[in-house]
Motif scaffolding. Structure first.
Motif, short mmCIF file in Angstrom:
data_model
loop_
_atom_site.label_atom_id
_atom_site.label_comp_id
_atom_site.label_asym_id
_atom_site.label_seq_id
_atom_site.Cartn_x
_atom_site.Cartn_y
_atom_site.Cartn_z
N MET A 1 -62.73 -65.38 1.89
CA MET A 1 -62.62 -64.17 2.70
C MET A 1 -63.87 -63.99 3.55
O MET A 1 -64.95 -64.46 3.20
CB MET A 1 -62.43 -62.94 1.81
N ASN A 2 -63.70 -63.32 4.68
CA ASN A 2 -64.84 -62.88 5.46
C ASN A 2 -65.38 -61.59 4.85
O ASN A 2 -64.65 -60.84 4.18
CB ASN A 2 -64.44 -62.64 6.91
N ALA A 3 -66.64 -61.29 5.09
CA ALA A 3 -67.30 -60.17 4.41
C ALA A 3 -66.63 -58.84 4.69
O ALA A 3 -66.69 -57.94 3.85
CB ALA A 3 -68.77 -60.13 4.80
N GLY A 4 -65.95 -58.68 5.81
CA GLY A 4 -65.34 -57.39 6.13
C GLY A 4 -63.86 -57.31 5.82
O GLY A 4 -63.23 -56.28 6.10
N ASP A 5 -63.29 -58.35 5.23
CA ASP A 5 -61.84 -58.38 4.99
C ASP A 5 -61.40 -57.48 3.85
O ASP A 5 -62.16 -57.23 2.90
CB ASP A 5 -61.39 -59.81 4.66
N THR A 6 -60.15 -57.00 3.93
CA THR A 6 -59.44 -56.40 2.80
C THR A 6 -58.04 -56.99 2.80
O THR A 6 -57.56 -57.48 3.83
CB THR A 6 -59.37 -54.88 2.90
N PHE A 7 -57.36 -56.92 1.64
CA PHE A 7 -56.10 -57.65 1.51
C PHE A 7 -54.98 -56.78 0.92
O PHE A 7 -54.25 -57.19 0.04
CB PHE A 7 -56.32 -58.90 0.65
N LYS A 8 -54.84 -55.57 1.46
CA LYS A 8 -53.74 -54.72 1.01
C LYS A 8 -52.41 -55.22 1.55
O LYS A 8 -51.38 -55.16 0.87
CB LYS A 8 -53.98 -53.28 1.45
N ASP A 9 -52.42 -55.71 2.78
CA ASP A 9 -51.18 -56.16 3.41
C ASP A 9 -51.27 -57.59 3.94
O ASP A 9 -50.51 -57.99 4.82
CB ASP A 9 -50.81 -55.22 4.56
N SER A 10 -52.22 -58.35 3.42
CA SER A 10 -52.38 -59.73 3.88
C SER A 10 -52.82 -60.61 2.71
O SER A 10 -53.18 -60.11 1.65
CB SER A 10 -53.41 -59.81 5.01
N ILE A 11 -52.78 -61.91 2.92
CA ILE A 11 -53.14 -62.88 1.89
C ILE A 11 -54.29 -63.74 2.39
O ILE A 11 -54.20 -64.32 3.48
CB ILE A 11 -51.94 -63.78 1.52
N PRO A 12 -55.37 -63.86 1.63
CA PRO A 12 -56.48 -64.71 2.07
C PRO A 12 -56.12 -66.18 1.94
O PRO A 12 -55.21 -66.54 1.18
CB PRO A 12 -57.60 -64.33 1.10
N PRO A 13 -56.80 -67.05 2.66
CA PRO A 13 -56.52 -68.48 2.54
C PRO A 13 -56.97 -69.03 1.18
O PRO A 13 -58.09 -68.74 0.72
CB PRO A 13 -57.33 -69.11 3.67
N MET A 14 -56.10 -69.79 0.52
CA MET A 14 -56.46 -70.45 -0.73
C MET A 14 -57.13 -71.77 -0.40
O MET A 14 -56.60 -72.55 0.40
CB MET A 14 -55.21 -70.69 -1.60
N ILE A 15 -58.29 -72.05 -1.00
CA ILE A 15 -58.99 -73.30 -0.67
C ILE A 15 -59.20 -74.18 -1.89
O ILE A 15 -59.95 -75.15 -1.82
CB ILE A 15 -60.32 -73.05 0.06
N SER A 16 -58.56 -73.84 -3.01
CA SER A 16 -58.48 -74.81 -4.12
C SER A 16 -57.16 -75.57 -3.96
O SER A 16 -56.38 -75.30 -3.06
CB SER A 16 -58.55 -74.10 -5.47
N THR A 17 -56.92 -76.51 -4.84
CA THR A 17 -55.76 -77.40 -4.67
C THR A 17 -54.43 -76.74 -5.00
O THR A 17 -53.38 -77.24 -4.61
CB THR A 17 -55.91 -78.63 -5.58
N GLY A 18 -54.46 -75.63 -5.75
CA GLY A 18 -53.22 -75.03 -6.22
C GLY A 18 -52.69 -75.69 -7.47
O GLY A 18 -51.65 -75.30 -8.00
N LYS A 19 -53.42 -76.68 -7.97
CA LYS A 19 -53.02 -77.40 -9.18
C LYS A 19 -53.97 -77.06 -10.32
O LYS A 19 -55.16 -76.88 -10.11
CB LYS A 19 -53.03 -78.90 -8.93
N GLY A 20 -53.43 -77.02 -11.54
CA GLY A 20 -54.25 -76.69 -12.70
C GLY A 20 -54.78 -75.27 -12.59
O GLY A 20 -54.21 -74.41 -11.93
N ARG A 21 -55.89 -75.01 -13.27
CA ARG A 21 -56.57 -73.70 -13.22
C ARG A 21 -57.99 -73.92 -12.73
O ARG A 21 -58.62 -74.92 -13.06
CB ARG A 21 -56.59 -73.07 -14.62
N THR A 22 -58.49 -72.98 -11.96
CA THR A 22 -59.84 -73.10 -11.42
C THR A 22 -60.72 -71.96 -11.90
O THR A 22 -60.22 -70.93 -12.37
CB THR A 22 -59.83 -73.11 -9.88
N THR A 23 -62.02 -72.13 -11.76
CA THR A 23 -62.94 -71.07 -12.14
C THR A 23 -64.29 -71.26 -11.46
O THR A 23 -64.68 -72.38 -11.13
CB THR A 23 -63.14 -71.04 -13.67
N CYS A 24 -64.96 -70.15 -11.26
CA CYS A 24 -66.39 -70.14 -10.92
C CYS A 24 -66.74 -70.95 -9.68
O CYS A 24 -67.47 -71.94 -9.76
CB CYS A 24 -67.21 -70.63 -12.10
N ALA A 25 -66.25 -70.51 -8.52
CA ALA A 25 -66.65 -71.15 -7.27
C ALA A 25 -67.95 -70.54 -6.77
O ALA A 25 -68.24 -69.37 -7.04
CB ALA A 25 -65.56 -70.99 -6.22
#
Length: 367
Positions: A90-114
């Motif tokens: 996300m950009n520092a000024g973004d909010t996501f009440k009506d939008s979805i941020p870009p996912m930048i992990s693979t979408g596979k498995g589980r991720t943590t602590c970026a």
């Protein structure tokens, strides 16, 4: 850190209902009050303003880029097309009440602590995707005990902001996760089971010169560098009695830890001069250095008789001048200052309509 957010919010959330007639809800512990048309309790004097960023699911561990222009965080918001924690930008000024941020992990498995790397163009994060594309099971309890999973398929990767993995920093057998980067931009600290116990290690940004810096029995994790890179703060659940030691080892053999008793420890970046910072009881965790480098902000339920609420507290490096920062009746954790020290992002159950959702909030900080 991570899937642990989901478990903690389920275990420790007190159900509150927001009333449209603007009645006040009273804080059980402190008498704090909050009108429903504001996000800040009157006693939260360190917050000049507070903005809600996410509006559903469990969202946590949001970390700023070195230039404070972007943040990386993890979420399991099913409305965003994920079934367990994945990484979002996300950009520092973004909010996501009506939008979805870009996912930048693979979408596979589980991720943590970026965490951002100094170039602001890459991140490090841990993922289980090499061990399987599906989300691993998340146990909540074992024989009545509240537990966190320590997946042995976690490894630490480097990715660009388009989601492309460009490097793998760990390939040892067992758990490698919870990586954070020194503000100096030269070192990474992380938690690993490569020694047979959950210890802290440091390595260079490129993964070289891996060095073990803790060596006492117990779960050492959630570590962060001081602003000048000379010290490290972390949480630890260190068993003392024979019964506690046996229980810890038994759970660890099953890939689990019990996080209900944790204290904060501090040491030099090389592991020297290690000392216990808090002795409050219950769970003291998610510590982060104040921009001055002279205080620690952290989450704790030490004042709670039944395990909740969790609030944010601040304490000096000598363990003195403990100050309560938030006055919620539910769950506040994962506080992280921007690099310029002007803003604080944290996770909270406040303003969630009485549900279990844990959302991100950004405050303008006042000392």
């Amino acid at each position: 850190m991570k899937s642990k957010l989901t478990l903690l919010s389920i275990l420790f959330t007190v159900v509150l209902s927001c009333k449209s007639d603007k009645k006040q809800s009273e804080d059980v512990k402190s008498g704090a009050t909050k009108w429903v048309d504001t996000l800040i309790y009157p006693e939260e004097t360190h917050f000049k303003s507070l903005k809600q960023i996410t509006f559903g699911g469990d969202n946590a561990e949001a970390y700023w880029s070195f230039d404070d222009k972007q943040l990386i965080f993890q979420s399991n918001n099913k409305n965003w097309g994920v079934n367990c924690d994945q990484m979002f930008l996300m950009n520092a000024g973004d909010t996501f009440k009506d939008s979805i941020p870009p996912m930048i992990s693979t979408g596979k498995g589980r991720t943590t602590c970026a965490y951002f790397l100094p170039d602001n163009q890459h991140i490090v994060y841990a993922s289980t995707h090499l061990g399987g594309e599906e989300c691993p099971e998340t146990p909540l309890r074992l024989n009545g005990r509240y537990v966190w999973p320590i997946y042995d398929t976690y490894d630490i990767f480097v990715a660009d902001l388009e989601g492309n993995i460009v490097n793998q920093l760990t390939n040892e057998k067992g758990y490698d996760a919870e990586a954070t980067v020194s503000p100096k931009g030269d070192k990474i600290v992380f938690t690993s089971t490569r020694s047979g116990d959950l210890e802290l290690y440091t390595m260079n940004i490129d993964g070289s010169e891996v060095t073990q810096i803790t060596d006492q029995l117990g779960y050492d994790g959630g570590a962060f560098f001081s602003p000048d890179g000379t010290k490290i703060i972390f949480r630890s659940s260190r068993p003392k009695t024979e019964e506690e030691i046996q229980e810890y080892k038994s759970l660890l053999a099953e890939g689990l830890v019990q996080p209900t008793e944790m204290e904060l420890y501090i040491c030099n970046a090389d592991g020297s001069e290690l000392r216990q910072l808090t002795n409050l009881g219950n769970a003291n965790w998610s510590p982060f250095f104040h921009p001055s480098g002279k205080k620690i902000l952290f989450s704790s339920n030490f004042e709670a008789e039944k395990g909740f609420p969790f609030n944010l507290y601040m304490i000096d490096l000598d363990g003195k001048n403990l100050e309560r920062v938030t006055h919620s009746t539910t769950f506040d954790a994962f506080p992280v200052f921007s690099n310029d020290g002007k803003k604080l992002i944290f996770s909270s159950n406040r303003n969630n309509g009485g549900g279990h959702d844990t959302n991100l909030f950004i405050a303008d900080w006042v000392d």
